[in-house]
Scaffold this motif. Structure first.
Motif, PDB file in Angstrom:
ATOM      1  N   GLY A 163      -0.093  -8.595  -0.641  1.00 41.66           N
ATOM      2  CA  GLY A 163       0.727  -7.963   0.381  1.00 41.66           C
ATOM      3  C   GLY A 163       1.889  -8.855   0.770  1.00 41.66           C
ATOM      4  N   TYR A 210       0.824  -1.205   0.000  1.00 38.69           N
ATOM      5  CA  TYR A 210       0.000   0.000   0.000  1.00 38.69           C
ATOM      6  C   TYR A 210       0.857   1.253   0.000  1.00 38.69           C
ATOM      7  CZ  TYR A 210      -4.437  -2.343   0.110  1.00 38.69           C
ATOM      8  OH  TYR A 210      -5.522  -3.084  -0.254  1.00 38.69           O
ATOM      9  N   VAL A 249       1.755   1.639  -3.534  1.00 39.74           N
ATOM     10  CA  VAL A 249       0.603   2.074  -4.323  1.00 39.74           C
ATOM     11  C   VAL A 249       0.332   3.559  -4.099  1.00 39.74           C
ATOM     12  CG1 VAL A 249      -1.901   1.871  -4.541  1.00 39.74           C
ATOM     13  CG2 VAL A 249      -0.477  -0.182  -4.433  1.00 39.74           C
ATOM     14  N   PHE A 250       0.348   3.999  -2.825  1.00 38.65           N
ATOM     15  CA  PHE A 250       0.015   5.391  -2.557  1.00 38.65           C
ATOM     16  C   PHE A 250       1.084   6.332  -3.053  1.00 38.65           C
ATOM     17  CE2 PHE A 250      -3.039   3.575   0.501  1.00 38.65           C
ATOM     18  CZ  PHE A 250      -4.149   4.199  -0.036  1.00 38.65           C
ATOM     19  N   GLN A 258      -5.765  -9.290  -1.765  1.00 38.74           N
ATOM     20  CA  GLN A 258      -5.014  -8.238  -1.093  1.00 38.74           C
ATOM     21  C   GLN A 258      -4.039  -8.835  -0.084  1.00 38.74           C
ATOM     22  OE1 GLN A 258      -7.370  -5.853   1.599  1.00 38.74           O
ATOM     23  NE2 GLN A 258      -5.491  -5.780   2.799  1.00 38.74           N
ATOM     24  N   ALA A 311      -6.470  -1.890  -6.306  1.00 41.55           N
ATOM     25  CA  ALA A 311      -6.220  -1.741  -4.874  1.00 41.55           C
ATOM     26  C   ALA A 311      -7.305  -0.921  -4.173  1.00 41.55           C
ATOM     27  CB  ALA A 311      -4.845  -1.113  -4.641  1.00 41.55           C
ATOM     28  N   LEU A 312      -7.640   0.243  -4.728  1.00 46.42           N
ATOM     29  CA  LEU A 312      -8.700   1.045  -4.129  1.00 46.42           C
ATOM     30  C   LEU A 312      -9.988   0.936  -4.926  1.00 46.42           C
ATOM     31  CD1 LEU A 312      -7.140   4.421  -3.008  1.00 46.42           C
ATOM     32  CD2 LEU A 312      -7.901   2.492  -1.632  1.00 46.42           C
ATOM     33  N   GLN A 323      -5.468   6.905  -8.183  1.00 48.48           N
ATOM     34  CA  GLN A 323      -6.414   6.200  -7.331  1.00 48.48           C
ATOM     35  C   GLN A 323      -7.594   7.107  -6.986  1.00 48.48           C
ATOM     36  OE1 GLN A 323      -6.194   3.076  -6.755  1.00 48.48           O
ATOM     37  NE2 GLN A 323      -4.058   2.499  -6.944  1.00 48.48           N
TER      38      GLN A 323
END
Lengths: 899, 157
Positions: free
Chosen positions: A333, A6, A9-10, A329, A163-164, A17
């Motif tokens: 992860g 995450y 991703v962020f 997820q 992911a989101l 996103q």
């Protein structure tokens, strides 16, 4: 790298996103309305029809009184009933389209996002490999790294795109549908989610175990691929020790383990599926029971129940997707953690050192090591080494295998990072020098070297291609735009912005301007490494494209003519039978005589000529087929007579026979058939077998006396007909011999020779070879030949070159880049004695006035160096000139004595 | 020069006279015809040898290097065998052989030679006979040399 997926991703897709999120939210109202419409249709338009039918008072006409158009609870206007139905239906269709459009757009958008993120992740992982400290490569195998970057991260791309977006979208759908159901009836809503807690609790538990098994499977498969890679590398040892059986057993064991895991996974996976579908079927049970009850009691309209059922139909997919996403997820992860952990190696080199492009002025002054230390796995391999080496001198380092001299070479070449002390080149701290600087200024060759699977020239120029020099010349605007797009896309994912197809060759650093000078520089470097002649010979065997290099082709033709002239001298008479369109070449095979050219591609493969329809057509027209058949028959008879009595493993089969051992019984059978029924009664397949034989026959070599002059004359006619009638589409399948034309399909030496060496003339090969060299020398063609040799594809890891040639090529590569410091670590150990001393002499001469640090495998070769360092157990124990050290009767003496 | 001609040629050489025709044909097929120009060197004294030759046509000189320079010790003619010493006892070539005229030979490789010798005892006997003749001839020449030289003692090694 980011510690969790995450985080990753962020950091790299925040904006995207959010965008996906906005879009998803935007799509939900449309979805809500699309759920509402069936209810409106049923309640407002159809409901009363049903009532009318049920009350039995159907009028003759249809009730077409205007109804009001209701949307989202607002009464907007009145409309004719049928028009209203049409409007609702049309609206429904429109919403279906809008919803589909949203889905399409979001899917494409997040698919692209996922791919970009995957690309970024792979790039980051790969760039980590480039930063690994060298000793790490002894602990990690290619077989482990490859699947991690290729397959294992693949599903992460899909996950990142989702992911989101997926939880948002599917969650949104779910919640919208639920809100809708609750709006219709609270109890119905409760019923539809009654089993969610059970599913939400038990399924992830089961799934977790499946995920764990999945991870174990990944590990096992990774080991398996490592094992296969190992087998490929150790094929020689495996066969030498007769270990195939054990290898199979070991492989079987690994497969067994994987099978167990997979079977376990299937068991659990399908149980989850089973449970899911059972639970999903439970809810409609509540609907029919409870919903039906409410309709009967009048607490819920029929339209409401229909709408709830429709909405419920939409519930399980998002719910399933959500559960699935939760599992993916967790899995992603863990996978991310696992992969990233493998690529987080302590001692990794700094980004700037490896990828930075800071260059420094030419290193000068002296190389100064102070208390230099190198430690690996707790072993102190270099201990407090202090030494000054002027960068204009030649230093030999000697010592036994445990002396640490090899590690010293690697540390000085900046391939290993010292673990203590300082190392300076002139006024610069070595540890601060980036590879852009050291790669240019320090040359290093170890005891074994690697070549890339490319042309020899690419390998030799590998040391002077640190950065792109000039952009690629795009041929058209379209190509320029495509390149710009490519670069732009690479930039979006943090990839390299360099164009690998640009011109990377740094000629300036060599002080040269054009390709001709570059080839001369390469030849010079090859000569120093004692490899120029090898490349010259490769060139003679290579081919050249006369269109790309018309000048060289023209001069090679000149060489051909000169050689032809010289061959008529008495000393060379009768050594070569030149190609002559109007004469049968006795030293060539029947097939070569017929084709009178070099086959290009497979159509006229000399071993397969009778299979070619056009060849057979020409031979048929010339009336040669029957002759060839009877010659084939005689060849077969002779071969069977000669070879049938030999033991099966006899080398003569390979060396002399037209018929391989395996085929011998076939031909014996054919001969028996011929004896019984005659040649003309043979089946097609047998005829072909006999026909194949005479094509390989050459009168001078085989002396079977089967090719008489009449036959030769007819082959000549066929040759003529073959060339004249050659269909257009076969035109490119053969390159005819033409004394005034360069033959692009033949090797350089065949082009110059333009004929066949006469069989059975003593030393013909060496005499003609010598003459050819003279001609090439006279016409100044050697450089052109070497240039062709440089185009030789060296094969995987340079496998098409001998180990000695590979080693020489890497010495040439290091010499070519003109480094300020050349470090050789037992670089000539695998070469023969004369090459060793030639290279030693050449390199010392070439590097006069530059730094040369040579770790010797034979200490006696240190004679003549400005200074000798003697190492033992990681320490520098003696230093001085060769003579000083020898006179003292020191360790140096012992080392020489032990040589 | 067809294979059959080669077979006929070989049959006329005493060494191969008793070998059955099919084997002789194999020999002719696998042996290489090799021609040398006048003055060409067939083998050099001191070199490694891995093949023997049968002279089919022409003549060749056998030359031995001595302290006093090269001495021609014999001349080989049609059907003579040369080079067999080196392949029989794995020593370097004992003499240099040079073509005196244009020379046609049949080259027999070491492997082929040993195969033939082990398969055909008659060939071994023929070779022994030839070698014995040479020893006898050399001894005779030695005797002659000793009786001609005055004061120089010839010692046997």
């Amino acid at each position: 790298m980011d510690r969790t997926i995450y985080g990753f991703v962020f950091r790299f897709s925040k904006r995207e996103q959010v965008f996906i999120l906005l879009f998803t939210v935007l799509s939900l109202p449309f979805y809500y309305v699309s759920l509402d419409i069936p209810k409106l249709i049923v309640n407002n338009i159809l409901n009363e029809v049903t009532v009318e039918y049920s009350s039995g008072s159907v009028s003759a006409g249809v009730d077409v009184a205007p109804r009001s158009f209701v949307l989202l609870g607002y009464e907007l206007f009145d409309l004719h009933r049928l028009w209203l139905l049409a409007l609702y239906s049309g609206l429904f269709l429109l919403l279906v389209l809008i919803n589909g459009g949203f889905k399409y757009f979001i899917n494409v958008y997040k698919g692209r996002l996922g791919e970009r993120m995957l690309r970024r992740l792979r790039y980051q992982l790969y760039s980590r490999i480039l930063r690994f400290p060298l000793p790490h490569f002894r602990r990690v195998s290619a077989g482990e790294l490859i699947p991690m970057i290729t397959q294992e991260v693949e599903p992460l791309g899909g996950f990142i795109g989702d992911a989101l977006a997926l939880p948002m979208y599917q969650g949104g759908l779910l919640i919208t549908a639920l809100i809708f159901i609750f709006m219709q009836d609270f109890w119905m809503g409760l019923a539809s989610i009654s089993l969610y807690p059970v599913q939400g609790w038990i399924i992830p538990k089961l799934q977790k175990r499946v995920n764990l098994l999945g991870k174990e499977r990944v590990r096992e498969v990774r080991k398996l691929s490592e094992r296969i890679a190992e087998t490929v590398h150790s094929a020689e040892e495996m066969h030498a020790n007769g270990m195939a059986r054990w290898e199979l057993a070991e492989f079987t064991q690994r497969m067994g383990r994987i099978f167990e895991i997979r079977f376990d996974i299937y068991n659990k996976k399908f149980f989850i599926k089973f449970l899911n579908s059972i639970l999903a079927q439970m809810t409609p049970f509540f609907f029919y029971a409870i919903g039906g009850y409410f309709v009967i009691t009048g607490d819920l309209s029929l339209g409401g129940l229909v709408a709830v059922l429709t909405a419920y139909k939409d519930l399980p997919p998002p719910w399933k997707e959500l559960l699935n996403h939760y599992q993916i997820q967790a899995d992603a992860g863990i996978k991310y953690d696992q992969v990233v952990a493998q690529f987080a190696t302590p001692g990794m080199r700094d980004d700037n050192i490896v990828f930075g492009d800071a260059e420094v002025p030419r290193l000068e002054g002296k190389l100064a090591a102070v208390n230099l230390k190198y430690e690996e796995d707790g072993d102190l391999l270099i201990e407090n080494l202090t030494a000054d080496i002027p960068l204009a001198s030649h230093v030999a380092v000697v010592g036994d295998a445990t002396s640490g001299k090899g590690h010293l070479a690697l540390v000085l070449a900046r391939l290993l990072d010292s673990t203590g002390g300082t190392l300076r080149f002139g006024d610069r701290d070595a540890s601060q020098l980036g590879e852009a600087a050291t790669g240019k200024q320090i040359g290093f060759v170890g005891a074994t070297s690697h070549l890339f699977s490319a042309r020899l020239i690419d390998n030799l120029l590998y040391g002077i291609r640190q950065k792109p020099q000039a952009p690629r010349e795009a041929e058209s605007d379209a190509k320029r735009r495509a390149l710009a797009r490519y670069i732009d896309e690479a930039g979006k994912t943090g990839n390299s912005l360099d164009d690998p197809d640009a011109d990377w060759i740094d000629m300036e650093s060599l002080g040269i301007a054009d390709r001709e000078a570059l080839i001369e520089a390469v030849r010079h470097a090859l000569a120093i490494a004692d490899m120029e002649n090898d490349v010259y010979l490769l060139g003679l065997r290579g081919t050249l494209d006369p269109e790309a290099r018309p000048d060289a082709a023209r001069r090679l033709l000149e060489a051909r003519h000169m050689l032809q002239k010289r061959l008529s001298e008495k000393a060379y008479s009768g050594l070569v039978e030149s190609f002559d369109r109007s004469a049968y070449n006795l030293n060539a095979t029947v097939g070569e005589n017929l084709l009178f050219g070099t086959p290009v591609g497979d159509a006229f493969d000399l071993d397969q000529l009778p299979q070619n329809a056009y060849v057979m057509e020409i031979l048929g027209k010339a009336g040669l087929v029957e002759d060839l058949l009877s010659i084939g028959h005689e060849v077969a008879q002779t071969m069977v007579e000669l070879f049938a009595g030999l033991p099966p493993d006899h080398e003569y089969f390979a060396q002399f026979s037209f018929i391989s051992l395996d085929d011998l019984p076939d031909y014996q059978a054919i001969l028996r058939k011929v004896e019984r029924d005659g040649l003309d009664k043979l089946e097609e397949a047998d005829r072909m077998k006999l026909l194949a034989l005479p094509f390989k026959l050459s009168p001078a070599r085989h002396r079977l006396g089967l090719i008489d002059e009449a036959f030769q004359a007819r082959i000549l006619e066929a040759r003529k007909a073959f060339a004249e009638n050659l269909p257009e589409k076969l035109r490119s399948a053969v390159e005819f011999f033409d004394v005034d034309r360069y033959n692009a399909a033949s090797s350089l030496q065949d082009n110059i020779l333009f004929g066949k060496l006469v069989y059975g003339r003593a030393q013909a090969q060496s005499k003609v070879g010598e003459l050819m060299s003279q001609v090439i020398e006279t016409l100044n063609l050697r450089s052109a030949v070497v240039e062709v040799g440089l185009d030789f594809e060296v094969g995987i890891g340079g496998a098409r070159l001998s180990p000695a040639q590979r080693q020489k090529a890497s010495i040439a590569r290091a010499v070519l880049k003109h480094p300020a410091i050349l470090i050789l670590s037992e670089a000539t150990a695998s070469l023969d004695g004369s090459s060793q001393s030639t290279i030693l002499r050449n390199v010392r001469e070439e590097f006069a006035g530059r730094a040369l640090i040579w770790v010797m495998h034979r200490p006696s070769q240190a004679r003549g160096f400005d200074r000798v360092l003697v190492m033992a157990n990681g320490r520098l124990v003696e230093r001085g000139t060769f003579d000083e050290l020898v006179e003292k009767g020191s360790l140096m003496n012992e080392l020489i004595a032990a040589e | 020069m067809s294979l059959q001609q080669d077979v006929d040629l070989l049959r006329n050489i005493p060494l191969f006279a008793k070998i059955e025709p099919s084997k002789l044909k194999l020999l002719a097929f696998t042996a290489q015809r090799l021609s040398f120009g006048e003055g060409d060197v067939i083998c050099e004294q001191g070199d490694e040898g891995d093949s023997a030759y049968i002279i089919i046509d022409g003549e060749a000189d056998v030359i031995v290097a001595t302290d006093a320079g090269p001495v021609t010790v014999a001349t080989l003619k049609k059907n003579d065998f040369l080079g067999e010493t080196a392949i029989l006892c794995d020593v370097p070539r004992t003499a240099t052989v040079q073509a005196r005229t244009d020379l046609e030979t049949l080259m027999i490789s070491k492997d082929l030679f040993f195969q033939l010798v082990s398969q055909f005892p008659s060939m071994s006997i023929e070779i022994m006979r030839e070698l014995a003749r040479r020893v006898e001839r050399t001894t005779a020449q030695l005797r002659e040399a000793v009786s001609h030289s005055s004061g120089h003692a010839v010692t046997r090694r």
